[in-house]
Write an enzyme that holds these catalytic residues in place. Structure first.
Site, PDB file in Angstrom:
ATOM      1  CE  LYS A  79      -3.221   2.517   2.961  1.00 40.02           C
ATOM      2  NZ  LYS A  79      -3.878   2.565   4.270  1.00 40.02           N
ATOM      3  CD  GLU A 343      -5.996   9.224   6.122  1.00 37.81           C
ATOM      4  OE1 GLU A 343      -5.088   8.426   5.893  1.00 37.81           O
ATOM      5  OE2 GLU A 343      -6.264  10.181   5.377  1.00 37.81           O
TER       6      GLU A 343
END
Ligand code: FAD
Length: 508
Positions: A79, A343
């Site tokens: 990621k 987040e």
């Protein structure tokens, strides 16, 4: 002197419980401490925490985990950040990357030099992402391991993985080093009649498990920290009104973007997390504005693969326990609080809680000053993340639904209002070294959401025009140069990190 802490009881075997078990046995030694983990298969785990942020590397490195074993075992992907779609306005997209924008100059942040150039060249859309390697690599679907070279852009990354497999991986690690697992449902918690300290938990079949220290990793219910010790919960839903999520994994598509996508919806937002064997999806929403059925329909209408299991609804209240450590109980994971997954901070908060706790780990007894210090550190960690999350909703141009009108007009904490005002006026983010979200994150999200600073640091004017153009041009060229050397994310995984499930899908 108070007696030495010898027996640690971890209540819960979700991500939090097994992360705690692995960290304790590594840090304290399985032969010196008796570490027991109690979990109930009947109750199960939440198991949807799939996206992480770069500090997870530190946790894995601390345990000595080998990256390719871990990636294959958890069907993980890499990621580089999060793409936010439709957050500022419908049709708009921006990227919150890992790693820095540009290179600081003489100790002054690159963003000030960027905004000098931005104003000099007539403004327009902010495109500071051009100077961040993760953004460029993500948008081109590329990933690889780059050697760290001084003066060159670096590629910072995290993982997206199957949380249930991560817990299983850590369980093997912890049990292999001496942690004992007890299967069963806790039905009673006993306390010392005078101090109120927890002395033991009792399982449904009558077994009693005694301990000196109890880690409450029992999930939202907070079996010890709340149901027993009644520590209290700070409810933040006036600022973060999401209170439900419907999660539904689907078959993975051929492309494997090295990032998470968060798409804003009418009454919430949807995540898309690509793993090696499937795509994780979920719709996080506020039930005051949309029903569970309608939220599930919205999610199912936006999947890009066939469902692989039935949608599952999760309910929560955003906020945190008033005290993470109370008497001889320390809450970790969802038992300690939840700030919604926008987040990907929950697993990080488990890791941060463990690191802070281990740093203060008492040999004898429970010193109230140490407990107070730990609680203050945890509060600070939650508060910083809370403000950062609220900013995603507050700074938006969306006005197309009651939900968006609510989150845009709601009065926000003073700490955040000050930060927004100061950023608008000066391009200073007021971020501190102890905060999880530093300058890059604030700049990425605030400018992405539409807040453009009106000024910048005067030091940026000291550089002459040609030098500034050269500096920006060289950094941009270095970003493009490095990205060119990277394979696609899918190729990288196929060549070096393919799990059995990935290979089976390729063969099918
Ligand atoms: P749980 O998984 O709920 O585990 C609780 C454990 O306690 C279980 O083993 C259960 O059996 C045990 N237990 C409870 N009661 C008893 C009892 N009476 N007796 C015995 N055992 C008991 N985090 C991220 O970092 N990234 C993400 O992308 C992310 N996405 C999320 C999306 C959603 C919708 C939600 C809700 C959370 C998300 N999270 C994410 C958070 C993440 O899922 C959790 O932080 C993580 O899974 C830790 O959960 P936990 O171990 O605290 O609780």
């Amino acid at each position: 002197m108070q007696s030495q802490i010898r027996k640690i009881v971890i209540v819960g075997g979700g991500t939090a419980g097994w992360m705690a078990a692995a960290a304790f046995v590594k840090a304290l030694g399985g032969h010196l401490y008796d570490i027991v983990l109690v979990e109930s298969e009947d109750i199960g785990t939440v198991g949807v925490g799939e996206a992480t942020i770069p500090p997870i590397m530190e946790y894995n490195a601390f345990l000595g985990i080998v990256e390719d074993e871990f990636v294959k075992a958890t069907n993980a992907t890499f990621k580089l950040g999060i793409e936010f779609r439709d957050w500022r306005r419908l049709g708009h997209s921006y990227f919150h990357p890992f790693g820095v924008f540009g290179a600081d100059i003489d100790g002054f942040s690159f963003s000030h030099f960027y905004f000098r150039h931005y104003y000099q060249t007539g403004g327009g859309p902010v495109d500071i992402g051009k100077y961040n390697l993760a953004t460029e690599a993500a948008l081109q679907g590329r990933f690889g391991h780059l050697k760290r070279e001084a003066g060159k852009p670096q590629l910072n990354y995290a993982y997206q993985f199957d949380a249930a497999l991560y817990a299983r991986f850590l369980r093997r690690y912890a049990e292999g080093r001496g942690v004992r697992r007890q299967e069963g449902c806790i039905t009673d918690v006993r306390q010392h009649p005078e101090t109120g300290f927890v002395t033991s938990v009792q399982l449904q079949d009558g077994r009693i498990i005694e301990g000196d220290l109890f880690m409450d990793c029992s999930g939202f219910r907070g079996l010890l920290i709340e149901q027993t010790l009644k520590t209290g919960y700070l409810d933040w839903s006036q600022w973060l009104p999401m209170d439900r999520a419907v999660a539904a994994p689907c078959e993975r598509t051929n492309d494997l973007p090295p990032y998470t996508i968060a798409t804003a919806r009418e009454s919430g937002w949807q995540w898309r997390i690509p793993l090696q064997h499937r795509t994780g999806n979920g719709h996080v929403f506020c039930s005051a504005y949309i029903s569970e059925d309608a939220a599930a329909d919205t999610l199912l209408a936006h999947l890009d693969g066939k469902l692989t299991s039935d949608p599952k609804v999760l309910r929560f209240t955003t906020g945190r326990r008033r005290k993470a450590w109370c008497k001889n109980v320390v809450a970790l994971g969802l038992a300690g609080g939840f700030l919604e997954p926008l987040e990907s901070t929950s697993i990080h908060l488990i890791q941060a809680g463990l690191a802070k706790f281990l740093a203060l780990f008492p040999r004898h007894g429970f010193n109230p000053h140490i407990i107070a210090e730990y609680n203050a550190q945890i509060e600070e960690a939650y508060d910083n993340i809370k403000d950062f999350l609220i900013a995603h909703y507050k700074v938006s141009e969306r006005n197309d639904s009651p939900f968006w009108r609510y989150v845009r007009q709601v009065e926000i904490p003073d700490s955040l209002q000050t930060r927004l005002d100061v950023f608008r006026a000066t391009c200073q983010t007021l971020s501190r070294d102890t905060e999880l979200f530093r300058e890059v994150s604030w700049v990425a999200v605030l400018t992405g959401q539409g807040l453009t600073p009106e000024d910048y640091h005067p030091a940026a004017d000291a550089m002459d025009d040609d030098e500034l153009r050269l500096h920006l041009g060289q950094w941009r060229a270095a970003v493009l140069e490095r990205v060119k050397t990277l394979p696609t994310h899918e190729d990288f995984i196929r060549r070096h990190y393919a799990s059995d499930a990935f290979l089976n899908l390729q063969r099918a």
